[in-house]
Design a protein around this motif. Sequence first.
Motif, PDB file in Angstrom:
ATOM      1  N   ALA A  23       3.000   4.737  -3.932  1.00 30.84           N
ATOM      2  CA  ALA A  23       3.117   3.188  -4.108  1.00 30.84           C
ATOM      3  C   ALA A  23       2.398   2.298  -2.969  1.00 30.84           C
ATOM      4  O   ALA A  23       2.626   2.945  -1.822  1.00 30.84           O
ATOM      5  CB  ALA A  23       4.281   2.664  -4.423  1.00 30.84           C
ATOM      6  N   GLY A  48      -1.650   3.739  -3.631  1.00 35.63           N
ATOM      7  CA  GLY A  48      -1.913   3.012  -4.968  1.00 35.63           C
ATOM      8  C   GLY A  48      -3.182   3.850  -5.302  1.00 35.63           C
ATOM      9  O   GLY A  48      -3.606   5.029  -5.025  1.00 35.63           O
ATOM     10  N   VAL A 100       8.554  -1.631  -8.003  1.00 32.34           N
ATOM     11  CA  VAL A 100       7.469  -1.037  -7.536  1.00 32.34           C
ATOM     12  C   VAL A 100       7.366   0.250  -8.402  1.00 32.34           C
ATOM     13  O   VAL A 100       6.255   0.739  -8.715  1.00 32.34           O
ATOM     14  CB  VAL A 100       7.345  -0.861  -6.253  1.00 32.34           C
ATOM     15  CG1 VAL A 100       7.293  -2.254  -5.536  1.00 32.34           C
ATOM     16  CG2 VAL A 100       8.537   0.033  -5.485  1.00 32.34           C
ATOM     17  N   TRP A 152       3.583   0.236 -10.077  1.00 33.86           N
ATOM     18  CA  TRP A 152       2.774   0.500  -9.036  1.00 33.86           C
ATOM     19  C   TRP A 152       1.452   0.958  -9.551  1.00 33.86           C
ATOM     20  O   TRP A 152       0.452   0.798  -8.939  1.00 33.86           O
ATOM     21  CB  TRP A 152       3.421   1.469  -7.985  1.00 33.86           C
ATOM     22  CG  TRP A 152       3.382   2.919  -8.772  1.00 33.86           C
ATOM     23  CD1 TRP A 152       4.212   3.389  -9.568  1.00 33.86           C
ATOM     24  CD2 TRP A 152       2.410   4.038  -8.445  1.00 33.86           C
ATOM     25  NE1 TRP A 152       3.829   4.754  -9.896  1.00 33.86           N
ATOM     26  CE2 TRP A 152       2.728   5.220  -9.227  1.00 33.86           C
ATOM     27  CE3 TRP A 152       1.009   3.953  -7.646  1.00 33.86           C
ATOM     28  CZ2 TRP A 152       2.035   6.192  -9.236  1.00 33.86           C
ATOM     29  CZ3 TRP A 152       0.173   5.182  -7.753  1.00 33.86           C
ATOM     30  CH2 TRP A 152       0.653   6.340  -8.388  1.00 33.86           C
ATOM     31  N   LEU A 171       1.499  -4.639  -3.047  1.00 35.71           N
ATOM     32  CA  LEU A 171       2.398  -4.958  -4.003  1.00 35.71           C
ATOM     33  C   LEU A 171       3.283  -6.201  -3.462  1.00 35.71           C
ATOM     34  O   LEU A 171       3.435  -7.302  -4.242  1.00 35.71           O
ATOM     35  CB  LEU A 171       3.398  -3.975  -4.420  1.00 35.71           C
ATOM     36  CG  LEU A 171       2.876  -2.649  -5.146  1.00 35.71           C
ATOM     37  CD1 LEU A 171       3.750  -1.477  -5.320  1.00 35.71           C
ATOM     38  CD2 LEU A 171       2.388  -2.988  -6.509  1.00 35.71           C
TER      39      LEU A 171
END
Lengths: 287, 287
Positions: free
Chosen positions: A239, B125, A191, A195, A244
Motif C-alpha cells: 500500500a 501502490g 488502507v 489501497w 493515502l
Amino acid sequence: MRDFSNDLSSLALNTATLGHNLDGYGAGWSTEQVIDACAERGFGGIVFWRRELANNAISIGERVRASGMQVVGLCRAPFLVGPLVDAGGARAVHDELLRAIDLAAALQAPVLTIVAGGVEPGSKGIVESLSVLADRVAAAVPHATDCKVKLALEPLHPVYAGDRSCLVTLRDALDICDRIDSTQVGVAIDVYHVWWDTTLQAQLERAGSSRILGYHLCDWLANTSDILLDRGMMGDGVAHLVNLRQWVEDAGYSGFCEIEIFSANNWWQRSPNEVLDQCVERFKSVC
Amino acid sequence: MRDFSNDLSSLALNTATLGHNLDGYGAGWSTEQVIDACAERGFGGIVFWRRELANNAISIGERVRASGMQVVGLCRAPFLVGPLVDAGGARAVHDELLRAIDLAAALQAPVLTIVAGGVEPGSKGIVESLSVLADRVAAAVPHATDCKVKLALEPLHPVYAGDRSCLVTLRDALDICDRIDSTQVGVAIDVYHVWWDTTLQAQLERAGSSRILGYHLCDWLANTSDILLDRGMMGDGVAHLVNLRQWVEDAGYSGFCEIEIFSANNWWQRSPNEVLDQCVERFKSVC
C-alpha cells in the motif's frame, strides 16, 4: 501533510492489533494493561471492541482519559445485512445496533464503526443489500444523534462482498451517506480495504472533512496468506501509505490514525510490548 | 438480451473448468477428449491454456474447428509486471509475451488473455505498475497485429492486486486501452472479478463492443473458502449473472460466454462429464 516523526498525538491503537486476547492470541493483557502501555508510549488514543467491554465501558473510558488519551472509537456495529446477521431478523439487528451506540456513548467514543455485512440471502449482487443497509443505518440515526455518536460506514475490501460487507468502495459508502443525508453518518477509511482503488483520491475529495470519521492503518502484504488474519505492519506491504494519508489530509481530515492489524501468525504471536514499539516506530517513519 | 435456453452456440469452455488434468485434479482426459466431449454437447467454442499445448497447437485448433466449434481464446500471457514475473526481466517478459501471441496464432485463437501481474517490487501502490504494464503491452501490439491476435486485458479481483494483478478494475483496464490506443487491445470481463463493482455498467458502456473481447462465467460463493481455487458454478453464488450479461450485451457484446471455474475441492473432484453437463444446464437456466 502532518509530520509524525516526533508527534504521536494522532496515533491510536485499535486493540485488535494485540489479538484481542481471545482465541489463544495475544499475551493475556487486561484492558487496563493495554491502556497503560499505550499511555506510556505517548499514543493519543485507543479504539476498543465491544467484546472487551462488559459492564465497564464507563470506567474504561475514564481510565483512558485519565491517562491523557482519548477513546477514538468503538468497533463495531453488528452485521446489518447479509448471511452473517444474527438470528432475529431486522428488529433484532436494529436493537443490537442501538445497544452498540449506547456502549459507544458510555465509553464517550465519538464514533461507532459500521461493518455492513454481505449479500442478503435470496438476492444477487450488492445493490439490493446496499439499499437495505442504508435503511437500517438511517433507522438508527435519531438514537445516534441523541447519544452524540457518529456512525462510520467502513467499506471493506471487495473480497468480503459475499458475506461480510456488501459495502466495498468509498464511492458506495458516500452514496449511502448522500441518501441518508445526516451529519451523524460518515465513513471510515482503512488502507487495507481501499489501497487498490484508483478513484480513491477523487472520492476522498467528495467525502470532505466532515464525513471522514476515521483513518485506519496497516499494510497489504503482496503475498498475503489469509484474507482475514494476515494484515501487514505498515511498511511491510505494497500500500502506498504516504499517498493515502496525503489524500485523506488533502480532503480535510486531521483526526487520529488508528493502527488495526489482524495478524494471527505474526504480530499476534509477539509480545504486546514489541508490537506497540513497532507501531510507534513505523508510524513515525513510513505512514 | 440473447436467449440461451435452447442455444449453446455462444457457450465456450475454458479448460481450467476441468482442472487442467494437472496437480492431481481432473480425470486425466486428453485435450482431444475434452474437445470431443464439448462438441457432443453442442458447445460453441473452447479456450485453452498454454500448458496444454506443446507442439500441437495447429492440430488442436484444427480438431476444434473440424468438430464444429471455434477456438475462442488462449490463456494466457505471462505475468508482465510484479513479483511473480519470471527471471530475466523486461526483455524475457517481452519475448515470452511474443511467444504466447505466436501460440495463439498457431491455434487460430483470436484473443490472448493478459493477466497483468502485481505490484512492481520496490514500488508502492498500483499506479506505477499499471504504467509499466501499459508500456509492456504496447510493445507487443505490432507483433499481435501481424499475428491477428487481439490482446485482452483482464482486470482481476482486487484481492490479487499485490501479487497477481495490479489491474483490478475495468476502469483501469480501459484507461490502459485509451493510453495504448490500438484496436488490437481490449478487455476481458470475468464475473468473478467484477461482480461487486457498482460502476461496472457505466464502464462497460465506455468500453463499447469493439473493446470487449471476452466474457467469462462462474460465480462468487458467499462463503468462499479459497481465493484462487474456490469459484462457484453459475447459480451457486451471489453474482447477479443476469444483470451482468445484460450490461455486457447492452454495451454491444455478442460473443462467447466462457465458463472458467477454478474449484479444487468441488468441481475438479467430479467427473468431466458431470461438470460439462452442469455447465450446459446452468448456462441455459441462470446465466
